[in-house]
Design a protein around this motif. Structure first.
Motif, PDB file in Angstrom:
ATOM      1  N   LEU A 205     -22.257  35.882  29.967  1.00 14.32           N
ATOM      2  CA  LEU A 205     -21.794  35.061  28.844  1.00 14.32           C
ATOM      3  C   LEU A 205     -21.264  35.906  27.689  1.00 14.32           C
ATOM      4  O   LEU A 205     -20.501  35.408  26.860  1.00 14.32           O
ATOM      5  CB  LEU A 205     -22.913  34.127  28.372  1.00 14.32           C
ATOM      6  N   GLY A 206     -21.646  37.185  27.662  1.00 11.56           N
ATOM      7  CA  GLY A 206     -21.058  38.073  26.657  1.00 11.56           C
ATOM      8  C   GLY A 206     -19.565  38.228  26.831  1.00 11.56           C
ATOM      9  O   GLY A 206     -18.868  38.655  25.917  1.00 11.56           O
ATOM     10  N   SER A 207     -19.062  37.897  28.006  1.00 11.40           N
ATOM     11  CA  SER A 207     -17.625  37.960  28.277  1.00 11.40           C
ATOM     12  C   SER A 207     -17.069  36.567  28.537  1.00 11.40           C
ATOM     13  O   SER A 207     -16.124  36.390  29.305  1.00 11.40           O
ATOM     14  CB  SER A 207     -17.354  38.864  29.485  1.00 11.40           C
ATOM     15  N   ALA A 320     -14.279  49.265  30.611  1.00  9.11           N
ATOM     16  CA  ALA A 320     -15.434  50.088  30.954  1.00  9.11           C
ATOM     17  C   ALA A 320     -14.982  51.500  31.334  1.00  9.11           C
ATOM     18  O   ALA A 320     -15.654  52.491  31.015  1.00  9.11           O
ATOM     19  CB  ALA A 320     -16.211  49.455  32.111  1.00  9.11           C
ATOM     20  N   ALA A 321     -13.842  51.603  31.989  1.00  5.30           N
ATOM     21  CA  ALA A 321     -13.321  52.920  32.367  1.00  5.30           C
ATOM     22  C   ALA A 321     -12.980  53.742  31.129  1.00  5.30           C
ATOM     23  O   ALA A 321     -13.284  54.944  31.058  1.00  5.30           O
ATOM     24  CB  ALA A 321     -12.084  52.761  33.260  1.00  5.30           C
ATOM     25  N   GLU A 322     -12.370  53.090  30.169  1.00  3.35           N
ATOM     26  CA  GLU A 322     -12.032  53.791  28.926  1.00  3.35           C
ATOM     27  C   GLU A 322     -13.309  54.321  28.257  1.00  3.35           C
ATOM     28  O   GLU A 322     -13.372  55.482  27.824  1.00  3.35           O
ATOM     29  CB  GLU A 322     -11.296  52.828  27.988  1.00  3.35           C
ATOM     30  N   HIS A 352     -21.344  53.507  24.922  1.00  2.70           N
ATOM     31  CA  HIS A 352     -22.512  53.052  25.692  1.00  2.70           C
ATOM     32  C   HIS A 352     -22.693  51.541  25.560  1.00  2.70           C
ATOM     33  O   HIS A 352     -22.991  50.850  26.536  1.00  2.70           O
ATOM     34  CB  HIS A 352     -23.778  53.758  25.204  1.00  2.70           C
ATOM     35  N   ARG A 353     -22.518  51.016  24.339  1.00  4.64           N
ATOM     36  CA  ARG A 353     -22.677  49.566  24.130  1.00  4.64           C
ATOM     37  C   ARG A 353     -21.615  48.782  24.907  1.00  4.64           C
ATOM     38  O   ARG A 353     -21.899  47.733  25.488  1.00  4.64           O
ATOM     39  CB  ARG A 353     -22.583  49.237  22.630  1.00  4.64           C
ATOM     40  N   THR A 354     -20.383  49.300  24.900  1.00  7.85           N
ATOM     41  CA  THR A 354     -19.305  48.614  25.632  1.00  7.85           C
ATOM     42  C   THR A 354     -19.641  48.517  27.113  1.00  7.85           C
ATOM     43  O   THR A 354     -19.484  47.457  27.740  1.00  7.85           O
ATOM     44  CB  THR A 354     -17.979  49.384  25.451  1.00  7.85           C
ATOM     45  N   ILE A 355     -20.109  49.619  27.685  1.00  8.02           N
ATOM     46  CA  ILE A 355     -20.427  49.625  29.120  1.00  8.02           C
ATOM     47  C   ILE A 355     -21.553  48.647  29.424  1.00  8.02           C
ATOM     48  O   ILE A 355     -21.496  47.893  30.405  1.00  8.02           O
ATOM     49  CB  ILE A 355     -20.763  51.065  29.568  1.00  8.02           C
ATOM     50  N   ALA A 356     -22.564  48.619  28.556  1.00  9.31           N
ATOM     51  CA  ALA A 356     -23.687  47.699  28.789  1.00  9.31           C
ATOM     52  C   ALA A 356     -23.225  46.246  28.717  1.00  9.31           C
ATOM     53  O   ALA A 356     -23.631  45.405  29.521  1.00  9.31           O
ATOM     54  CB  ALA A 356     -24.782  47.965  27.753  1.00  9.31           C
ATOM     55  N   ARG A 357     -22.342  45.943  27.749  1.00 11.56           N
ATOM     56  CA  ARG A 357     -21.863  44.575  27.595  1.00 11.56           C
ATOM     57  C   ARG A 357     -21.056  44.136  28.821  1.00 11.56           C
ATOM     58  O   ARG A 357     -21.205  43.027  29.318  1.00 11.56           O
ATOM     59  CB  ARG A 357     -20.993  44.477  26.332  1.00 11.56           C
ATOM     60  N   LEU A 358     -20.204  45.037  29.323  1.00 13.11           N
ATOM     61  CA  LEU A 358     -19.328  44.670  30.431  1.00 13.11           C
ATOM     62  C   LEU A 358     -20.059  44.604  31.769  1.00 13.11           C
ATOM     63  O   LEU A 358     -19.568  43.996  32.719  1.00 13.11           O
ATOM     64  CB  LEU A 358     -18.152  45.656  30.515  1.00 13.11           C
ATOM     65  N   ARG A 362     -19.422  42.063  35.128  1.00 15.16           N
ATOM     66  CA  ARG A 362     -19.092  42.734  36.386  1.00 15.16           C
ATOM     67  C   ARG A 362     -20.006  42.269  37.501  1.00 15.16           C
ATOM     68  O   ARG A 362     -19.568  42.005  38.612  1.00 15.16           O
ATOM     69  CB  ARG A 362     -19.191  44.257  36.185  1.00 15.16           C
ATOM     70  N   ARG A 363     -21.292  42.140  37.202  1.00 16.15           N
ATOM     71  CA  ARG A 363     -22.252  41.671  38.195  1.00 16.15           C
ATOM     72  C   ARG A 363     -21.844  40.276  38.700  1.00 16.15           C
ATOM     73  O   ARG A 363     -21.854  40.007  39.902  1.00 16.15           O
ATOM     74  CB  ARG A 363     -23.646  41.619  37.540  1.00 16.15           C
TER      75      ARG A 363
END
Lengths: 498, 98
Positions: A205-207, A320-322, A352-358, A362-363
């Motif tokens: 839901l964050g996305s 996430a790649a960026e 780190h926060r961006t990766i956790a949010r995405l 992704r899951r």
């Protein structure tokens, strides 16, 4: 080859997509002498391919490709301003675990060495072996988008999209906006996926905005008159020397559609081969159903001098790649003594926060768009798995029955994976078919070993490298492979692809 | 099989595909130039002889191998057109067959 060689730079970044651009810019900003090596003439990778040309000179294409694509212009600009050196149109044909590289570009082949290397070579579309998938007119969906970005081209023949995943709807929407809609989308997502994906929805839901955007695209595609058929199975491509028809089943009913162009897509998988060739440990990802390099949160691998970043480590998408590229670039600056751990960590917090949010969305996407079993392990014995050497699924099952345990042995028996693509197109399917035939996990069956040269390089080009004699000898049996295991040099003096 | 959305302003170069001249925008790849035509096949398989065409366009699949200015096994999707370039569809393994 690299042990005696003085470093040419602090950091070599391989790949000019979001991970590579962010890694190079972050490292150069901390004072590392940084070289970005990329096969394309301009920055962007596949996702932001030709971003400078389009954002600067093709407003028509910029509109069709949309804001998520346009976002890449800032990344390219930041890279250009970073002071990193850009080695464009340059391929890496050899990488070792100590930072030694063999590259080939406009000035020919050369060897170089970096104190640290970040491999950021992205992903490729998952090959989806089906009957007839080698016919002219059957193309990867991403290839259609590449043509749009790079050449401003769209299909002008009856077209269907066959596949599963977010890219299906993105490209269909872009073709609608370009005035060249496909006639139909044959969606191969297994119907049972939704039940599993729903459980992951709260985490996504964050996305929510991105999910709603996808739903809006589907509405726009339908309003343009594109037929969307769901639950498509048993796809076969038929025609005499070129695609004429797509045959398929829905709920057991046989159906077909005439088409001259079928654009196929079953998600994307990491390009793990370059890091693997450098000796980095590779593991099987049971959720994304692909091989990926084992790495920590900074992208550090089992090889001291090698880090990985972006989709080549596991599919996470462009943003996430960026972020992962930025982390790997900052960690390089730390490991090479430019910044202490505290400064690295503070500069890295947002990434780190961006990766956790995405990770949440992704899951959800991984479960929703998990490929059908018939895509992972084609059931029809006549389906070609290896396009280069024309080895069928039935032949792989046959050698499995003879006791062949893994893909490298199957290669010796059948030539699967021995052609010019070096198994990039058949590797996942060959490993999966072997695993199913043996009744063991894919992880136990393993993957093709890849051998340099990883990209085409001629004997003449190797011979022309300055001061190269001793180092070529050290590479051992270079242009023709060693133990009959592979024949990767495409342009040897014999000139053959076989 | 594909068409260009607009061509005004783009500088053109002339290439030859199996001897036939064709004008294409500078900067385009050989694969894109072939795909803008009617017959998109670029080679025949060295195993079965069947026609093959560009597939991935990102340098992975090696389906788009063609002969460029006499040199066989060039990846059409990784090779940009140049004025006067001679492209030949490759028969089988290439290297002298064309």
């Amino acid at each position: 080859m690299s042990g005696t060689r003085e470093p040419d730079c602090d950091l070599a970044v391989i790949g000019g997509g979001p991970a590579g651009l962010a890694a190079a810019a972050a490292a150069a900003a901390q004072g590392l002498s940084t070289v970005l090596i990329d096969e394309q003439p301009v920055p962007g990778g596949q996702i932001y391919r030709n971003i400078e040309g389009i954002s600067g000179g093709r407003p028509d294409l910029a509109r069709i490709l949309g804001d998520d694509y346009g976002y890449g212009a800032g990344l390219a600009q930041a890279f250009r301003a970073s002071g990193a050196t850009h080695m464009a149109e340059t391929a890496v044909w050899e990488l070792d675990g100590a930072g030694g590289l063999g590259v080939i570009g406009p000035e020919g082949a050369r060897l170089m060495r970096a104190r640290r290397v970040i491999v950021a070579v992205g992903a490729m579309e998952r090959p989806a072996p089906r009957p007839g998938w080698t016919l002219p007119g059957v193309m990867a969906l991403g290839a259609c988008q590449t043509l749009l970005k790079q050449a401003g081209q769209v299909p002008d023949v009856p077209t269907v999209i066959v596949g599963s995943g977010p890219l299906v709807f993105l490209v269909a929407k872009q073709l609608v906006e370009a005035g060249a809609p496909p006639r139909a989308i044959l969606e191969t997502t297994p119907r049972s996926n939704m039940g599993r994906a729903v459980g992951a929805l709260p985490g996504a839901l964050g996305s929510l905005g991105d999910i709603l955007k996808g739903l809006r695209w589907i509405g726009q595609i339908k309003r343009a008159g594109v037929v969307i058929e769901k639950g498509v199975e048993g796809v076969r491509f038929t025609g005499d020397g070129a695609l004429a028809r797509v045959e398929y089943r829905i709920g057991g009913a046989e159906k077909s559609r005439d088409a001259a162009l079928a654009l196929v897509h079953e998600g994307v998988v990491p390009n793990y081969q370059l890091a693997e060739a450098a000796g980095c440990q590779v593991v099987w990802d049971e959720v994304q159903l692909c091989w990926r390099t084992r790495a920590d949160a900074w992208g550090a691998t089992s090889q001291d001098a090698i880090a990985v970043a972006g989709d080549c480590v596991g599919i996470g998408g462009a943003l996430a790649a960026e972020a992962a590229g930025r982390l790997a670039g900052l960690d390089a600056a730390h490991r090479l003594g430019r910044i202490d751990a505290a400064k690295r960590d503070s500069l890295a917090a947002e990434a780190h926060r961006t990766i956790a949010r995405l990770a949440g969305v992704r899951r959800f996407l991984d479960l929703l768009y998990r490929p059908a079993e018939e895509v992972l392990a084609p059931p029809d014995d006549d389906t070609l798995l290896c396009r280069c050497e024309e080895v069928t699924a039935g032949e792989i099952r046959r050698v499995a029955g003879l006791g062949c345990p893994g893909p490298n042995q199957a290669k010796a028996f059948t030539r699967a994976g021995m052609g010019p693509c070096q198994g990039r197109m058949c590797g996942l399917a060959v490993s999966t078919v072997l695993a199913r035939a043996r009744g063991v996990p894919v992880a136990e069956v393993g993957h093709y070993r890849v051998r340099p040269p990883l990209k085409p390089v001629t004997v003449d080009q190797l011979a022309d490298m300055a001061g190269i004699e001793a180092e070529v000898a050290a590479l051992g049996g270079l242009p023709t492979g060693s133990d009959g295991d592979a024949e990767p040099a495409l342009e040897t003096e014999g000139g053959g692809t076989r | 099989m594909f068409k260009r959305l607009h061509e005004n302003g783009a500088k053109k170069v002339r290439i030859f595909v199996d001897g036939a001249p064709t004008e294409v925008p500078a900067g385009e790849t050989v694969a894109a130039a072939l795909l803008a035509g009617d017959d998109v096949h670029c080679r025949t398989s060295s195993v079965s002889g069947e026609k093959r065409a560009p597939h991935c366009l990102i340098g992975v699949c090696f389906e788009c191998l063609v002969e460029v200015d006499g040199q066989p096994n060039r990846q059409a999707c990784m090779t940009r057109v140049a004025d006067g370039m001679k492209v030949r569809r490759q028969q089988g393994a290439g290297g002298g067959a064309a």
